[in-house]
Structures are given as C-alpha cells and as structure tokens.
Design a protein around this motif. Structure first.
Motif, PDB file in Angstrom:
ATOM      1  N   GLY A 338    -127.133   9.983 -11.538  1.00  0.00           N
ATOM      2  CA  GLY A 338    -127.005  10.422 -12.927  1.00  0.00           C
ATOM      3  C   GLY A 338    -128.298  10.282 -13.701  1.00  0.00           C
ATOM      4  N   GLU A 339    -129.012   9.194 -13.476  1.00  0.00           N
ATOM      5  CA  GLU A 339    -130.270   8.962 -14.192  1.00  0.00           C
ATOM      6  C   GLU A 339    -131.325   9.997 -13.828  1.00  0.00           C
ATOM      7  OE1 GLU A 339    -130.947   4.952 -13.034  1.00  0.00           O
ATOM      8  OE2 GLU A 339    -129.686   4.099 -14.616  1.00  0.00           O
ATOM      9  N   GLU A 345    -128.914  12.262 -23.168  1.00  0.00           N
ATOM     10  CA  GLU A 345    -127.870  12.047 -24.170  1.00  0.00           C
ATOM     11  C   GLU A 345    -126.465  12.027 -23.556  1.00  0.00           C
ATOM     12  OE1 GLU A 345    -128.757  16.542 -24.145  1.00  0.00           O
ATOM     13  OE2 GLU A 345    -129.874  14.651 -23.980  1.00  0.00           O
ATOM     14  N   GLN A 346    -126.344  12.464 -22.290  1.00  0.00           N
ATOM     15  CA  GLN A 346    -125.024  12.453 -21.645  1.00  0.00           C
ATOM     16  C   GLN A 346    -124.877  11.352 -20.602  1.00  0.00           C
ATOM     17  OE1 GLN A 346    -123.975  16.472 -20.356  1.00  0.00           O
ATOM     18  NE2 GLN A 346    -123.202  16.888 -22.417  1.00  0.00           N
ATOM     19  N   LEU A 347    -125.925  10.590 -20.390  1.00  0.00           N
ATOM     20  CA  LEU A 347    -125.833   9.481 -19.439  1.00  0.00           C
ATOM     21  C   LEU A 347    -124.762   8.471 -19.845  1.00  0.00           C
ATOM     22  CD1 LEU A 347    -129.405   8.427 -18.269  1.00  0.00           C
ATOM     23  CD2 LEU A 347    -127.466   9.110 -16.858  1.00  0.00           C
ATOM     24  N   SER A 421    -114.650  10.850 -17.548  1.00  0.00           N
ATOM     25  CA  SER A 421    -114.031  11.269 -16.299  1.00  0.00           C
ATOM     26  C   SER A 421    -114.705  12.520 -15.742  1.00  0.00           C
ATOM     27  CB  SER A 421    -112.537  11.535 -16.516  1.00  0.00           C
ATOM     28  OG  SER A 421    -111.923  11.952 -15.324  1.00  0.00           O
ATOM     29  N   VAL A 422    -114.949  13.502 -16.617  1.00  0.00           N
ATOM     30  CA  VAL A 422    -115.554  14.768 -16.172  1.00  0.00           C
ATOM     31  C   VAL A 422    -117.003  14.562 -15.735  1.00  0.00           C
ATOM     32  CG1 VAL A 422    -116.322  17.039 -16.962  1.00  0.00           C
ATOM     33  CG2 VAL A 422    -114.017  16.229 -17.523  1.00  0.00           C
ATOM     34  N   LYS A 465    -132.234  19.251 -16.406  1.00  0.00           N
ATOM     35  CA  LYS A 465    -131.196  18.215 -16.421  1.00  0.00           C
ATOM     36  C   LYS A 465    -129.829  18.841 -16.728  1.00  0.00           C
ATOM     37  CE  LYS A 465    -134.104  14.564 -16.288  1.00  0.00           C
ATOM     38  NZ  LYS A 465    -134.048  13.442 -15.321  1.00  0.00           N
ATOM     39  N   TYR A 466    -128.773  18.250 -16.161  1.00  0.00           N
ATOM     40  CA  TYR A 466    -127.427  18.754 -16.367  1.00  0.00           C
ATOM     41  C   TYR A 466    -126.960  18.485 -17.794  1.00  0.00           C
ATOM     42  CZ  TYR A 466    -126.657  19.271 -11.295  1.00  0.00           C
ATOM     43  OH  TYR A 466    -126.727  19.635  -9.976  1.00  0.00           O
ATOM     44  N   VAL A 467    -126.392  19.521 -18.415  1.00  0.00           N
ATOM     45  CA  VAL A 467    -125.736  19.401 -19.714  1.00  0.00           C
ATOM     46  C   VAL A 467    -124.316  19.926 -19.549  1.00  0.00           C
ATOM     47  CG1 VAL A 467    -125.735  20.067 -22.136  1.00  0.00           C
ATOM     48  CG2 VAL A 467    -127.913  19.706 -20.951  1.00  0.00           C
ATOM     49  N   ILE A 468    -123.345  19.088 -19.777  1.00  0.00           N
ATOM     50  CA  ILE A 468    -121.942  19.453 -19.547  1.00  0.00           C
ATOM     51  C   ILE A 468    -121.333  20.000 -20.830  1.00  0.00           C
ATOM     52  CG2 ILE A 468    -119.658  18.582 -18.901  1.00  0.00           C
ATOM     53  CD1 ILE A 468    -121.145  16.366 -17.335  1.00  0.00           C
ATOM     54  N   ASP A 469    -120.666  21.137 -20.717  1.00  0.00           N
ATOM     55  CA  ASP A 469    -119.857  21.698 -21.804  1.00  0.00           C
ATOM     56  C   ASP A 469    -118.423  21.231 -21.530  1.00  0.00           C
ATOM     57  OD1 ASP A 469    -118.118  23.340 -23.321  1.00  0.00           O
ATOM     58  OD2 ASP A 469    -119.648  24.902 -23.473  1.00  0.00           O
TER      59      ASP A 469
END
Length: 532
Positions: A338-339, A345-347, A421-422, A465-469
C-alpha cells in the motif's frame, strides 16, 4: 546404500552451480519474510495440554516427511546440498521447483516438475492409465505403482507409507489418552482408524463435533492440488492450532446471519434460492505449527474443511481463521504494498482489521450463492467443468467483500469502515497476483482486478498511485458478483472460458505496478521460524 551415496554425491556436485544466477537465488530466498511464530495462547496452556501439543508436533513432522516423499521423493538429496541459498530455497519449496513461479525448476539438474509428482510412475502414459481398470485408481488415498511384471497396480496409502502411519497412530493414541476433552479424544481415536483404513468419513464427522476444545489438529492427506496430473491424490499436511476464544465468540453471531445475507445477494431472485446452513463453525485460531503441503511455498491463512461433500450435507464445514498468520502477512506484505502503490491520502484506509474481515468472509462466501443450475444442467460444479474452481474462487472473493460491506451497513461490523474494507481488498489483490495467475486462485484475482479497474473503481493519479472511487467500487462489487452468480447459475461454461481467457491476465499497467513492488524489496510471502 551405494546407490543412495552416489545420488547424494551427484546432488552435491550439482549444487556447486545450483543456479545460473546466484543473485537470483538470494532474491528468491529474500522474497520470503521470516516470521517468528509463538502465541500468548500457548503460554496459557496447562502443562498437560503442552504435552499434548508436543506430541502433535512429533506427528506433524512425520506428515512433513511423507509430503516430501509424495511431492519430491528422496529428501536426502536436498539435505545433502551445502548450506546456502539453493538449499534454503529448496527447503521452502519442498524440492527443486518454485511454488511462486509456476513450479519452474531453480536447481540445475532438474527438469520440469512431474505433473503427478510421486503419486504415479514417472514413465506412465495417459493411455496406459486410461486402459488400467481399477475402481480405486483415482482414490484420494492410493498411489499407482508397477508390479514385478511392470504392470500398473494400486497401493493404498496405509500400505505405501505403513511405517510412518503406524508411528503417527501411536502418537495420536498417546494424545487421546492424555486429553481431558471428550471431543478431541473422540476425534483422535477416529483419526487413528482413518489412517489405518484410508476411510476418513467418521473422523471428519468427529472433527465437526469438536466444538469446545482450546486446541485443534488438522492432520492427514487432505488437499489434492499437488497432483497436477489428475487432481486425484491427497497430500499429507498438518496444522497445530490454538483457539482464540474471545475472537471466536465475536464471530459466532455471523453464521446465523447467512440466510439473510444470501437473500441480499446482488443478483436475480432465481439465483439465490439456496438456503445456507447455520450449523457450520466460524472460529479464530493462532497457528503454532505448519507441516507438509500447507507449509510448501505460500502459507495458508484460513481453512475451510472438510472437503467431503457427505460431511457438508450432514454437518456443514468448519472455517478456521489463522489470525497470527494473517497479521504477519498484513504487516510484512500488505501494508508495504500500500505504501508503494496507494495515494498518500488513501493510505489511512489500509487496515489489518479489514484484512481479517475480508479473508474471513471469503471463506464464508463459499457457502453462499448457487449450488444447482437453474436450467437443468445439474450442479454448478458439474456444469462449469474446467472453470469451476476459478469461478468459485472469484465468487468467494467478491461475495466476501459484499458481505463485509453489508454487515457494516447493518451495524454488525463496527471496527472498520467500508472504505477500509474496499481499499484493503484492492491492495490484497495486488498481493495475491504476485503469486502468478496459473492457478485457479490467480485467475480469479486477475479477473476481479481487471473488472474493477475497467469499471472505474480505481484509477492512477499523476504519480501513478492508486486512487479509489469508493462509490464506483461499491457498484463494481455488485456488478461483478451478479455476473459471476449468473454464469454459475446458468452453467454457462462457454462464456466462462471465453471471459477468463480474455481477462485473466496481467496487463501492462499492473505489470509495472508489480515491478515497483518487487523493486522495493517487499516479500511475496512468509516463512515460519517456530520458537516454542
């Protein structure tokens, strides 16, 4: 003896150039993070229970030796290698083939791993086996050998491994005499009978009835993944587990909610008429020893057994969550991934507790969904043919996430958020696909990852970097679950084959992500160091 000496000497000679690139071998060894394993639950055991656990460990070590015989052959060839990375990696993999690289050989002098391992003669042809008429040839508990005339013959495990089996039976009888728990005693007595007869039904039923014991022993020939030729032969393994009473009691209520969760599945009503049982166990354990099949390569973090459908019909299954193993993988692998990959901002949404819930309900999800096709094609397993395992694992992945989200909405899970969770689920897919996608589990992970990306559940920012919607992710969960359940319910094998062939692959963008993770030196899995 002379032959053995020559073979061992040859192995030592081979080891001098054990791999074309010694740096690669060191990297392979380093790809497993060493985890010291103990448990406060062990310290709390009575002295009598510690004696029983010590006996279990002796039995487990015999299982370990039997698995070496089954999957590789003569373990002494590996033990004779000089100390170093080649020997260390061979011990992790129980032989010369890399579990995390589609069983490719990493020691010079070894070709591809035999598909049938040591369960069948190495020179046996498919035509020869097909012509061999014996009703027990595909039993989980037989090996195929040649008689004095070179013809095929069937040998039961109880005879092929008689010396080791008798030692195990003696140990289990000792433990049965020591234990004060009636359920454990009955299980051990029945398991002894099973080892001596190769009939495991009664012992599996006894294991299902073992409800109130502070320890557990999963032992015997269980899974058949090691046999890549016919998936017919069970490999020996052993888990020694200690029950976490507090965490287990917290899970008990969820089994009773399964019928309600089944009704809430995001699919057409005719696909959710199956009523799941509520007698199955859902408990949490610390694992204090792995041996044999379960210890080879990547490590199991949850168990859903027995495999016998007769037991499922009579009593259901038991789902055992291995908490300390889960936490080791989260801390050593998931959080570092994840890092590297997630937007800063989503870590905050990466959560060890969410990882626990996601894994737990993956196992529960196997008991939901569709069991019989709705259009007369028979059972889902029969209709899905070669795709059955891939799509079943895909179902368990996404329905596990669906259930966790639903239970959060219901106020039944209160220690995590749906965002946690997501986010943890998506990072978990990246963790899993590093094992490759040759297996059914790997194909399922890739289909899920690609579906969610195509749906817009996550994108990459300017830094990659991954940004989740999270809103789209919720919609993706429902849509992917619906597609899987419809495919299973209609037994649409043609569609399943086409879909997996087009979507069970690592795309260029993900390959780049995996390269970043690998470049950061993040382990792919763990190897245990037992300190009790």
């Amino acid at each position: 003896m002379k032959k053995l000496y020559i073979m061992a000497a040859a192995a030592i000679a081979v080891a001098a150039c054990a791999h074309k690139n010694d740096t690669d071998l060191k990297e392979k060894v380093d790809s497993y993070a060493v985890v010291e394993v103990s448990s406060p639950l062990y310290d709390a055991l009575s002295e009598n229970d510690k004696k029983i656990v010590a006996i279990f460990r002796e039995a487990a070590d015999i299982m370990d030796g039997l698995f070496w015989k089954q999957t590789f052959g003569d373990k002494s060839l590996i033990e004779a290698l000089p100390e170093g990375d080649a020997k260390a990696y061979a011990m992790i993999n129980y032989g010369a083939w890399d579990h995390l690289d589609d069983n490719k050989p990493f020691l010079e002098g070894y070709g591809p791993k035999p598909l049938g391992c040591q369960y069948y003669p190495q020179d046996m042809t498919a035509e020869e086996f097909a012509a061999y008429e014996d009703p027990d040839k595909l039993s989980l508990y037989t090996v195929i050998r040649r008689d004095e005339n070179g013809a095929l013959k069937t040998v039961w495990y109880r005879d092929e491994y008689k010396e080791e089996i008798e030692k195990v039976c003696g140990l289990l009888e000792q433990a049965a005499a020591l234990t004060e728990n009636e359920g454990l005693r009955n299980y051990l007595i029945e398991r002894v009978k099973a080892f001596r007869t190769d009939d495991y039904l009664a012992s599996d039923l006894a294991w299902m009835d073992m409800k109130d014991c502070n320890m557990d022993l999963v032992i015997g020939p269980i899974e058949n993944y090691d046999d890549k030729l016919y998936e017919a032969k069970a490999a020996y393994e052993c888990f020694i587990l200690l029950k976490d009473e507090k965490r287990s009691s917290n899970l008990a209520k969820y089994v009773g909610l399964l019928p309600e969760l089944q009704k809430a599945l995001p699919c057409a009503p005719e696909y959710k008429t199956f009523v799941p049982g509520t007698s199955s166990d859902l408990n949490v354990y610390d694992a204090i020893y792995y041996a044999g099949d379960c210890n080879a390569g990547s490590k199991t973090i949850a168990i859903n057994l027995p495999n016998d459908e007769r037991v499922h019909a009579a009593k259901g299954t038991r789902r055992l969550q291995l908490y300390n193993s889960m936490m080791a993988k989260f801390n050593k692998i998931m959080m570092p991934i994840g890092e590297v990959l997630m937007a800063p901002e989503q870590l905050q949404y990466l959560s060890a507790d969410a990882f626990f819930w996601n894994v737990t309900f993956h196992e529960v999800a196997h008991g939901l969904g569709v069991k019989q096709t709705v259009n007369g094609k028979g059972s889902v397993d029969a209709a899905m043919g070669s795709e059955k395992t891939t799509w079943e694992e895909a179902k368990a992945d996404i329905l596990g996430l669906f259930m966790v989200s639903r239970l959060i909405d219901m106020g039944e899970i209160t220690d995590i958020t749906k965002e946690e969770s997501v986010a943890t689920f998506i990072a978990g897919i990246v963790r899993s696909v590093r094992f490759g996608f040759a297996s059914s589990h790997g194909k399922a992970n890739m289909m899920c990852y690609n579906f969610m990306e195509d749906f817009g559940a996550f994108t990459r920012n300017a830094d990659g970097k991954y940004v989740i919607d999270f809103a789209k992710a919720a919609e993706a969960v429902d849509a992917w679950a619906s597609l899987i359940l419809e495919t299973q319910a209609t037994g649409n094998l043609e569609f399943a084959q086409k879909y997996s062939s087009e979507n069970a692959s690592i795309r260029e963008s993900l390959a780049s992500d995996i390269e970043k993770v690998n470049g950061a030196g993040i382990p792919r899995d763990i190897v245990f160091k037992w300190i009790w």
